[in-house]
Design an enzyme around this catalytic site. Structure first.
Site: not given
Lengths: 424, 424, 424, 424
Positions: C93, C157, C247, C253, C255, C286
């Site tokens: 999932r 998958r 920022s 800036k 960023n 186990r």
């Protein structure tokens, strides 16, 4: 290929062999054991048969010393006693050159810190120009990290290493009443502390050394990474001194080879530390695999961090600083790097929020239009009514906004002097 | 010291040197490059100066081939092309003996699985006796893990390796119009697939190989760990065939040396894989450290997993099974290991919960009193009114409670035959 | 805090609980199990008492379904069957949104590659300008890495996941003759492949998924690292589209927050992979710790890589390219970046070595004097007698020295189209 | 699910939020910040937008405190100052319960060591019976490892933690002349040491804590692993006290759940340590990813090691020792476990080599025939002529071959008392 510096010799196969012989020698008080006289290759091959190199060494040593001394060879000891004590000797001997190279790197960092308090440059956060700093402060932070790592390594060397003698199950049974006494003399002979109890299955000593080396690797990688970034063609603020490693097909390049190699060596440390930590839960009185799994990463970790230190020392010792380029790069954003300061100057009269908004608007316009920040600011009514052009220019001068940079440089240098002054 | 098997030769310094020469040879179509003719030590020392071993090799090779061939040496290539392609050759050559040793181990596991379907033993969960299994099933699970790991490694060998040729920035610019054509011939000469694009800074190939080797290490460690546990003096169900590695001072010991060494080698893999994964984000068109950081762990990982495979093959090929001891250990708990089965038999008439309580009470009493579980059960009214002593004895016979163990053994053998039948 | 994208919901505590209930539902054919109806907190607290969360879930579920269905709850299964099968459901999932985010990132990279074949920029090796490349090629290399990582994840998958049902010791004994049939139906109900044999102690499936995720993390980190470097104030060639993360105190800036967060998430992967690989050698039927050690890193790895993919998709989808700045940066070294090409042009007439020396001398003089490379070259007799100023200018035009960049872009796009066209 | 003990609360999301508020409070001298009043979920969601949780916290806090105090919120600080200082508070608060649980475990180990000096058992090397030891010595070795780990953690708590305040680029520029003074008061308010310089990009503090926690994890895993092995059905020398975690379907099992969970938690540590070490080389004045990558593993490492300590304390406090079974297991090999001692007794008169051969031959015959070692020995001429049957029996009595076991127990207890007596 990247192994470098005196640490290489200290962790080589021959160095291990010598250390194991030294352990046997300390045990047997036979003093004539030189690794050169033994065939390391043959011993290695025999080791692969018995799962451990001590068995063939004992055999070769017994033959070498002949009778009657031969009967005392390995007496009372088990293979692990020899390997563990040899590992401690190897570590002790490797830490010498390793710490010397770290000291060389710290001294170079200290010189840079002391000499560049006035070299203003752009402080970069997330690799964006943020505020002015000085190269002196940058180097002081490098210095402080290296000094802290060095102090911890010295501490581990002083109190974390220890001889190991326990016999087959950690009781020293085969030595009868003499066990404790022999263990004491044995440790003295090796020049290693005597542990409170055998540590053949109690591996915090290995872990402590590994942790200290891992931390040192990170402290070394930090300045090396900064050098690589500052040496970018697009930045050009530092450059490694000329050396053989320049690119021959691309003559314009000034590759920061020493910094690159320091990073490469340091980057191997975390995985090696993890392997040593994973191997700590030894079963019962001798581990079925975890002990054997330590040997190679133990030597590799000393070698990797020692080499990283040697490369960094080389890098910092010959580092060329372009203070002019630092200054011009700092000016790249036309004063925007001081925006925080202008906001603070406006806040008391304009209000914090309004000040922020006014400065942000001016900053965006300056970026969009490509015009100078001072020009844009001085045209904004809110700003102009509070700050003269002269005041604006003064606020945008990086020299006045370095905060406590100098104090921090001084503190780092002071701590370095204090550490350097201590007994090794 | 624990390196073992043919993989050692395939990843040695000399093997790397030969691989680099093969790459240069493929490039220059010069066919006379033998590593023996070069001084590996001198090249290694020169490498430490320039931060990479290709520069001195090119120099030595140019001298060796003389004019006019010399002018084609290294033409169009950058150092990383040579190192990366050599790494793929080294991997390709090391995977041969490595897969052969894995195949030897799987064949031994298949023999054990086929031959011990009837060897009943205690199945242990959290190291406690839980239910009966067969040693055939235990070996089948080992087999299946090794086969899966082997299949993945073969797949990576088939489709994950590739030649690397890109020139200084990955454009093949210095080869002009011939770049694509030369890259194709170059790959053919090396016997490696031609990649869609240069992968000098796209390291999923390294990561895929690392992942497959890491998984194989775990698949190898699992049977080795089980062998160590089954060989305990207190268990004694298996024993490694006699070999030189037995303890000389403790003659009663039968150390499972091969299993121990397999574990020790395999335990180094996760840290090496992590280092290679950490090094994947290469900067721009050539990494400043991450690439250099790969070299040693890449070879070490092949060596560690290859050695682990060789040790496990050795271990499983000579493994001695004590089916009698398995049976007597299974009986240690006096039938308690079948408690689940008795509960299930009582549930339909007594109710699930009551059945559970009755059996649990009997189990506790049997443990406390040291009496046989059957005796205690047959004295309990709830049980005795539903199950005769004969029925109880039948329920406590492990032979009747092996579920689908045989089917699983058959499936594992079938999958093994299918895999073994595939082209290599 | 940095977890991002739909993957968060897929690996949450609630998602795990739902997966465990789904497994129990598949087992009991009870169809009414919804995690919302259960108290995840209470179950978690009870789990800490018994060392595993399945015991309290079975208890709660038995109460919830009442009689007679309750008697089939958990029948034939052991706790590990539920946890292992639930882990596979969680992975299945989580891989949905994770692969969707990787696909979003690859599509964005493909657009960049297709749209910027003509955007010439400096190719940088060791962060130094080396040769011209195009941003289209840079993006094509990102694309290829992401596509390869995605293909491998899809493969895992498709064929690496599997239901797990073995009962207490892997024999399905409590299901009597029906074991194999029930295991088949159970897997069908879960929509997971049926494995050839129980894999409770054969962990190559976990390792293969871990390896694929680790490789994907590296393939994600590579473009993110490049974005951070290209977005440096000093480079300015790319910029993340405006977002809330700028920022507030430093308005100048921009960023590259998404790239930074992608790196941060990806950097957690290698350690988590190592932990999962280290946990592979489960004891007997186990494991006593290794199994329990997997739970958290398994979910964390899916979450970290899924979040990294979501951040990168965000980053690349909104990436702004400044082709003009790329061009001006490329011109920074005044043509030196084409030195290799001039050498090659001179070599046939001047000789390889002499050509190299002449160009190197010119390069050094250009650097030292700050004059244009073309000017310096055209003043050198050896050069001027062979190349006219026009020829020199042509050689120093980056547009003519891009080698096979376009072919590689086309190949990457083609491979991307082929992969996108495959069934999911 | 396995998180356990008070450490859980100390590293929870709420605990982090409180720590960040405490940092802001210390900064603003506002004393009324309680995490309960804030919406942790909303802050977490906002954090995912800005790449860091401090921005939304500052916003919420400014609103909460109103004017005029609001204007001092966050003044002079950058987001990293808050996160880094909060991380130190979290560490400081988590180390309290963590060290208490370690202390509980050490006290339990000390009791076992003191109480079982006379409990002789088989010393096992490579899981084979080797020589006699006492359970007191086994517990003393556990004790010593835990004490050493604890001492190092206390040292890091005492001197390795520190407040962090540097402002946007580490210069404290926005605080003008007051920077140094504010930093001092700030640290005092937090109850953390003031560092010599800001450590935002100098991460040895993180690394030292990580190293100490990694070492502690190994020191915890060692006794847990031994308990699991000693509790095997086939060994039965120890058993965890009855608890809710026993298997319900397999009532005969006494699962060592606490030891298993301690191992599971401890096994996560090495990968987390490696991630933290890998993240040490922060770029320039704020890292672009490495800093963000620390947050989760930092908390996870404290939680994992704290939980491991809580499980081990639980395990050792309720451990039941079966001294009788120890004795009978020690006798399993019929005296072979004393073979080394017989050899030593014969060596002076028979010669070392001949003694070894004679004893080895007898050992092999005893194993092969299943007869008692004493019987076989006393039939061998070489032996019988030198040792009477009485002497042989005395030599084969384990009670006389325990070497310095008692001294080591005493030393471990003494070191424990000394450590416990120190200030915390």
């Amino acid at each position: 290929v990247l192994a470098r510096g005196a640490v290489r010799g200290a962790v080589s196969d021959l160095a291990w062999l010598q250390a194991m012989l030294d352990v046997e020698a300390a045990l047997a008080r036979a003093q004539a054991c030189r690794a050169d006289a033994f065939d390391a290759g043959a011993i290695g091959r025999a080791a692969a048969g018995s799962g451990n190199p001590v068995v063939p060494i004992v055999r070769a040593l017994t033959v070498a010393v002949g009778d009657p001394a031969g009967r005392y060879v390995h007496l009372g000891a088990t293979s692990q006693d020899v390997m563990d004590s040899a590992a401690m000797l190897v570590a002790s001997r490797a830490l010498g050159p390793l710490l010397a190279d770290v000291a060389g790197a710290t001294d170079a960092a200290a010189s840079l810190a002391a000499g560049h308090r006035g070299s203003r440059m752009a402080g970069r956060t997330l690799l964006q120009h943020a505020l002015p700093v000085t190269f002196g402060l940058v180097a002081a932070v490098w210095l402080n990290g290296l000094d802290r790592a060095s102090a911890r390594l010295r501490e581990v060397r002083r109190s974390g290493l220890a001889a190991q003698l326990g016999g087959a199950a950690g009781t020293l049974a085969s030595l009868g009443q003499d066990g404790i006494a022999v263990a004491g003399v044995f440790a003295d002979e090796l020049g290693l502390p005597e542990p409170a109890l055998p540590w053949h299955v109690e591996r915090t000593r290995i872990a402590e050394l590994a942790g200290a080396l891992g931390s040192a690797a990170g402290a070394i990688a930090k300045p090396a990474r900064d050098v690589v970034l500052l040496a970018q063609t697009d930045v050009g603020e530092v450059r490694e001194g000329t050396r053989g490693g320049d690119s021959s097909t691309l003559p314009q390049k000034r590759n920061p080879i020493a910094a690159v190699c320091a990073i490469a060596c340091a980057d191997r440390a975390p995985g090696l530390v993890a392997t040593l930590l994973s191997a700590m839960s030894h079963e019962h009185q001798r581990a079925a695999g975890s002990w054997h799994a330590e040997w190679r990463p133990f030597a590799d970790l000393l070698s990797a961090v020692g080499s990283a230190a040697a490369w960094l020392r080389d890098c910092l010792t010959h580092l060329e600083i372009d203070a002019e380029r630092m200054r011009s790069n700092l000016a790249l954003t036309g004063g925007l790097v001081l925006a925080e300061r202008v906001t603070a100057a406006l806040a008391p009269t304009l209000g914090r929020l309004a000040a922020h908004d006014a400065v942000e608007a001016a900053a965006r316009e300056a970026i969009a239009s490509g015009r100078g920040f001072a020009d844009v600011l001085s045209e904004q009514a809110d700003v102009a009514s509070r700050l003269s052009r002269e005041e604006i220019d003064r606020l945008l001068d990086p020299a006045g906004y370095l905060g406590s940079a100098d104090v921090f440089v001084e503190r780092a240098l002071e701590a370095h002097r204090a550490l350097a002054g201590e007994a090794p």
